[in-house]
Design an enzyme around this catalytic site. Structure first.
Site, PDB file in Angstrom:
ATOM      1  N   ASN A   3      54.528  42.644  67.622  1.00 16.82           N
ATOM      2  CA  ASN A   3      54.501  41.196  68.015  1.00 16.82           C
ATOM      3  C   ASN A   3      55.945  41.160  68.925  1.00 16.82           C
ATOM      4  OD1 ASN A   3      54.384  38.427  67.830  1.00 16.82           O
ATOM      5  ND2 ASN A   3      53.328  38.662  66.038  1.00 16.82           N
ATOM      6  N   HIS A   8      75.708  56.462  62.917  1.00 21.56           N
ATOM      7  CA  HIS A   8      76.834  56.740  62.941  1.00 21.56           C
ATOM      8  C   HIS A   8      77.551  57.047  61.903  1.00 21.56           C
ATOM      9  CE1 HIS A   8      76.490  54.540  66.886  1.00 21.56           C
ATOM     10  NE2 HIS A   8      75.862  53.839  66.382  1.00 21.56           N
ATOM     11  N   GLY A  40      57.766  40.188  59.768  1.00 24.14           N
ATOM     12  CA  GLY A  40      58.665  39.511  60.761  1.00 24.14           C
ATOM     13  C   GLY A  40      60.254  39.834  60.398  1.00 24.14           C
ATOM     14  N   ALA A  48      58.598  40.609  52.985  1.00 25.79           N
ATOM     15  CA  ALA A  48      57.963  39.743  52.051  1.00 25.79           C
ATOM     16  C   ALA A  48      56.689  39.823  51.862  1.00 25.79           C
ATOM     17  CB  ALA A  48      58.354  38.133  52.129  1.00 25.79           C
TER      18      ALA A  48
END
Length: 87
Positions: free
Chosen positions: A7, A37, A64, A82
């Protein structure tokens, strides 16, 4: 992979290999990072960096805004983020 979808606004920082399987759905603003790192401040300041691969197996749904960190494998059929109520 085939039939996969990424998306809008997704970010893939691919210093290392990013593998995406088939039938994967990647939501908006997902971030996938391969650069890692050093945790030690002196090594980090000196520029110590390593690339670790990310593997996203088949039939994964990444919701998302999720962040996938270096060296992670997301297993087949997993949901990251979620979990919505049943339709």
């Amino acid at each position: 992979g085939s039939s996969s979808y990424i998306n809008s606004g997704a970010i893939i920082l691919d210093n290392g290999v990013v593998s995406i399987g088939s039938n994967v759905m990647i939501g908006p603003r997902v971030q996938i990072y391969t650069a890692s790192h050093a945790l030690d401040a002196e090594r980090r300041i000196a520029g110590d960096e390593v690339a670790k691969p990310v593997q996203i197996q088949d039939k994964v749904w990444i919701g998302g805004g999720a962040i996938i960190l270096p060296g992670v494998t997301v297993g087949e059929g997993a949901i990251v983020g979620a979990i919505p109520p049943p339709c």
